[in-house]
Design a protein around this motif. Sequence first.
Motif, mmCIF file in Angstrom:
data_model
loop_
_atom_site.group_PDB
_atom_site.id
_atom_site.type_symbol
_atom_site.label_atom_id
_atom_site.label_comp_id
_atom_site.label_asym_id
_atom_site.label_seq_id
_atom_site.Cartn_x
_atom_site.Cartn_y
_atom_site.Cartn_z
ATOM 1 N N VAL A 1 0.824 -1.082 0.072
ATOM 2 C CA VAL A 1 0.102 0.035 0.154
ATOM 3 C C VAL A 1 0.838 1.274 -0.130
ATOM 4 O O VAL A 1 0.692 2.114 -0.736
ATOM 5 C CB VAL A 1 -0.983 -0.061 1.275
ATOM 6 N N THR A 2 1.942 1.424 0.769
ATOM 7 C CA THR A 2 2.904 2.508 0.835
ATOM 8 C C THR A 2 3.593 2.618 -0.366
ATOM 9 O O THR A 2 3.552 3.569 -1.016
ATOM 10 C CB THR A 2 3.822 2.009 1.943
ATOM 11 N N ASN A 3 4.117 1.407 -0.966
ATOM 12 C CA ASN A 3 4.892 1.714 -2.190
ATOM 13 C C ASN A 3 3.878 2.021 -3.368
ATOM 14 O O ASN A 3 4.299 2.532 -4.499
ATOM 15 C CB ASN A 3 5.449 0.254 -2.506
ATOM 16 N N THR B 1 8.468 -4.920 7.643
ATOM 17 C CA THR B 1 8.062 -3.882 6.909
ATOM 18 C C THR B 1 9.050 -2.885 6.359
ATOM 19 O O THR B 1 9.088 -2.434 5.382
ATOM 20 C CB THR B 1 6.801 -3.335 7.541
ATOM 21 N N ARG B 2 9.723 -2.396 7.133
ATOM 22 C CA ARG B 2 10.818 -1.487 6.771
ATOM 23 C C ARG B 2 11.895 -1.948 5.814
ATOM 24 O O ARG B 2 12.464 -1.183 5.089
ATOM 25 C CB ARG B 2 11.656 -0.899 8.250
ATOM 26 N N THR B 3 12.004 -3.031 5.683
ATOM 27 C CA THR B 3 12.738 -3.872 4.740
ATOM 28 C C THR B 3 12.321 -3.890 3.387
ATOM 29 O O THR B 3 12.556 -3.974 2.263
ATOM 30 C CB THR B 3 13.323 -5.160 4.924
ATOM 31 N N LEU B 4 10.770 -3.705 3.322
ATOM 32 C CA LEU B 4 10.097 -3.759 1.999
ATOM 33 C C LEU B 4 9.608 -2.523 1.442
ATOM 34 O O LEU B 4 9.168 -2.330 0.459
ATOM 35 C CB LEU B 4 8.761 -4.750 2.385
ATOM 36 N N THR B 5 9.929 -1.406 2.328
ATOM 37 C CA THR B 5 9.346 -0.045 1.853
ATOM 38 C C THR B 5 10.199 0.950 2.481
ATOM 39 O O THR B 5 10.596 0.942 3.511
ATOM 40 C CB THR B 5 8.103 0.248 2.040
ATOM 41 N N GLN B 6 10.505 2.006 1.857
ATOM 42 C CA GLN B 6 11.044 3.114 2.332
ATOM 43 C C GLN B 6 10.054 4.358 2.724
ATOM 44 O O GLN B 6 10.497 5.219 3.245
ATOM 45 C CB GLN B 6 12.211 3.904 1.248
ATOM 46 N N GLY B 7 9.005 4.070 2.417
ATOM 47 C CA GLY B 7 7.835 4.902 2.619
ATOM 48 C C GLY B 7 7.283 4.985 3.864
ATOM 49 O O GLY B 7 7.521 4.131 4.930
ATOM 50 N N TYR C 1 -18.436 -4.477 0.909
ATOM 51 C CA TYR C 1 -17.646 -5.748 0.523
ATOM 52 C C TYR C 1 -17.944 -6.394 -1.028
ATOM 53 O O TYR C 1 -17.163 -7.016 -1.675
ATOM 54 C CB TYR C 1 -17.907 -6.801 1.431
ATOM 55 N N PRO C 2 -19.083 -6.023 -1.591
ATOM 56 C CA PRO C 2 -19.419 -6.733 -2.763
ATOM 57 C C PRO C 2 -18.350 -6.166 -3.869
ATOM 58 O O PRO C 2 -18.236 -6.739 -4.944
ATOM 59 C CB PRO C 2 -21.087 -6.323 -3.172
ATOM 60 N N ASN C 3 -18.040 -5.153 -3.718
ATOM 61 C CA ASN C 3 -16.869 -4.603 -4.660
ATOM 62 C C ASN C 3 -15.348 -4.748 -4.425
ATOM 63 O O ASN C 3 -14.640 -4.519 -5.041
ATOM 64 C CB ASN C 3 -16.865 -3.083 -4.602
ATOM 65 N N ALA C 4 -15.124 -5.875 -3.376
ATOM 66 C CA ALA C 4 -13.674 -6.270 -3.099
ATOM 67 C C ALA C 4 -13.306 -6.942 -4.093
ATOM 68 O O ALA C 4 -13.819 -7.909 -4.714
ATOM 69 C CB ALA C 4 -13.693 -7.113 -1.656
ATOM 70 N N ARG C 5 -11.943 -6.660 -4.394
ATOM 71 C CA ARG C 5 -11.432 -7.533 -5.878
ATOM 72 C C ARG C 5 -10.295 -8.324 -5.147
ATOM 73 O O ARG C 5 -9.475 -7.923 -4.175
ATOM 74 C CB ARG C 5 -10.914 -6.456 -6.526
ATOM 75 N N THR C 6 -9.805 -9.438 -5.801
ATOM 76 C CA THR C 6 -8.655 -10.302 -5.805
ATOM 77 C C THR C 6 -7.548 -9.558 -6.517
ATOM 78 O O THR C 6 -7.770 -8.640 -7.219
ATOM 79 C CB THR C 6 -8.856 -11.491 -6.206
ATOM 80 N N GLY C 7 -6.402 -9.748 -6.259
ATOM 81 C CA GLY C 7 -5.301 -9.064 -7.188
ATOM 82 C C GLY C 7 -4.249 -8.469 -6.138
ATOM 83 O O GLY C 7 -4.477 -8.277 -4.872
ATOM 84 N N PRO C 8 -3.120 -7.717 -6.845
ATOM 85 C CA PRO C 8 -2.191 -6.997 -6.129
ATOM 86 C C PRO C 8 -2.793 -6.049 -5.537
ATOM 87 O O PRO C 8 -3.397 -5.202 -5.903
ATOM 88 C CB PRO C 8 -1.051 -6.622 -7.086
ATOM 89 N N ALA C 9 -2.549 -5.558 -4.130
ATOM 90 C CA ALA C 9 -2.795 -4.281 -3.321
ATOM 91 C C ALA C 9 -2.476 -3.263 -4.182
ATOM 92 O O ALA C 9 -3.300 -2.144 -4.146
ATOM 93 C CB ALA C 9 -2.202 -4.431 -2.136
ATOM 94 N N ALA C 10 -1.566 -3.130 -4.950
ATOM 95 C CA ALA C 10 -1.163 -1.768 -5.613
ATOM 96 C C ALA C 10 -2.152 -1.540 -6.868
ATOM 97 O O ALA C 10 -2.674 -0.229 -6.980
ATOM 98 C CB ALA C 10 0.040 -2.062 -6.416
ATOM 99 N N ASP C 11 -2.919 -2.549 -7.218
ATOM 100 C CA ASP C 11 -3.962 -2.316 -8.464
ATOM 101 C C ASP C 11 -5.069 -2.067 -7.660
ATOM 102 O O ASP C 11 -5.811 -0.903 -8.164
ATOM 103 C CB ASP C 11 -3.915 -3.792 -9.017
#
Length: 342
Positions: free
Chosen positions: A35-37, A61-67, A325-335
């Motif tokens: 989400v941060t990235n 988490t700090r190793t996965l993002t700088q934000g 919730y009916p609009n919740a989608r699968t896939g990468p969080a970035a999308d």
Amino acid sequence: MSLIDPVSLPLKLKRPVVGAPMAGGPSTPELVAAVTNAGGMGFLAGGYKRPQQLANQITTTRTLTQGPIGVNLFVVSENDIDEEELETYRQELKYYADRYGIEVGTPRWDDDAWQDKLEVIRDLKPDVVSFTFGCPDADVLQELNALGIHTAVTVTSTEEAHTAAERGARILIVQGPDAGGHRATFDPAAEPGTEPLPDLITAIKNTANLPLIAGGGISTREQVRATLGAGAAAVQVGTALLLSDEADTNLAHRSALQDPVFTETKVTRAFTGRPARGLRNRFMDDHARSGHAYPQIHYITAPLRAAAAADNDLQALHLWAGTGYPNARTGPAADIIAALSP
Ligand SMILES: Cc1cc2nc3c(=O)[nH]c(=O)nc-3n(C[C@H](O)[C@H](O)[C@H](O)COP(=O)(O)O)c2cc1C
């Protein structure tokens, strides 16, 4: 352009979308970093975890993002419970426990390791620390502010907003009535407010001159725009991320969110004693009058919920979900974040 100018957040976000902290599994370091990235800000959920587990998650988490990242803690108030009512509820739940050949849990009160988790926050200094279920004392908020950690308190009414602002919170997280999971209401015995989110934002803006992150039921870009238009500096989404690749939402919960058998959400105290919104199922309907002993009821239902999850028994499990919730989608969080961004 916004209809009402928001008070800006003290951190710059490329996208005004915050991933809600979701205790019980969904908020992994991978989800928070994704989400941060993606230009928003992710939140780790400190609730129910051991302090060391929380510390490890922050470090990962700090190793996965700088934000920027946030961490959420529960503020559990001492409670005066009705022992007889609690025992009646325990007896009522024996029927469920017998089905799984297990015992109903033992009720107890604890403060979710408050002091030790505060120590983790002081040490590891997430960019933001948010609180739910109550407001820390002024000295705690001021100490964290002085350490350069932006303090945020989740509020569900103008009174709570006033208290949080007075004690020194730097950000208010406004939770509307359509939110999935627990209502943040300070008093566990109080009925949670029903004022629609845009009205609540307007009322709180008149009470406190602080940046607002607002959420509850948000699942479309149009809702994001409307919420920002009402005066929020950013929105917060939880349910919209529950099916994302990076969320560790358990399989039973994932399948329920996509199962047409469930057609609505409802607020219940049956699982934990605190009001929380989830997919309406039989357990909620069977136990409409559980009382409000939190966290005691959380502990008495915990073994039942674990057994129900293992057994994929969707009618006996807490299935937290907001109205969107009916609009919740699968896939990468970035999308998902990109699709919601204004
Ligand atoms: C599964 C789940 C777990 C949650 N856990 C927490 C939590 O640990 N701390 C917290 O402050 N809020 C928690 N919430 C509430 C969210 O912070 C937020 O208010 C809510 O997700 C917003 O509504 P939405 O789910 O409709 O987007 C949770 C919500 C869900 C759906």
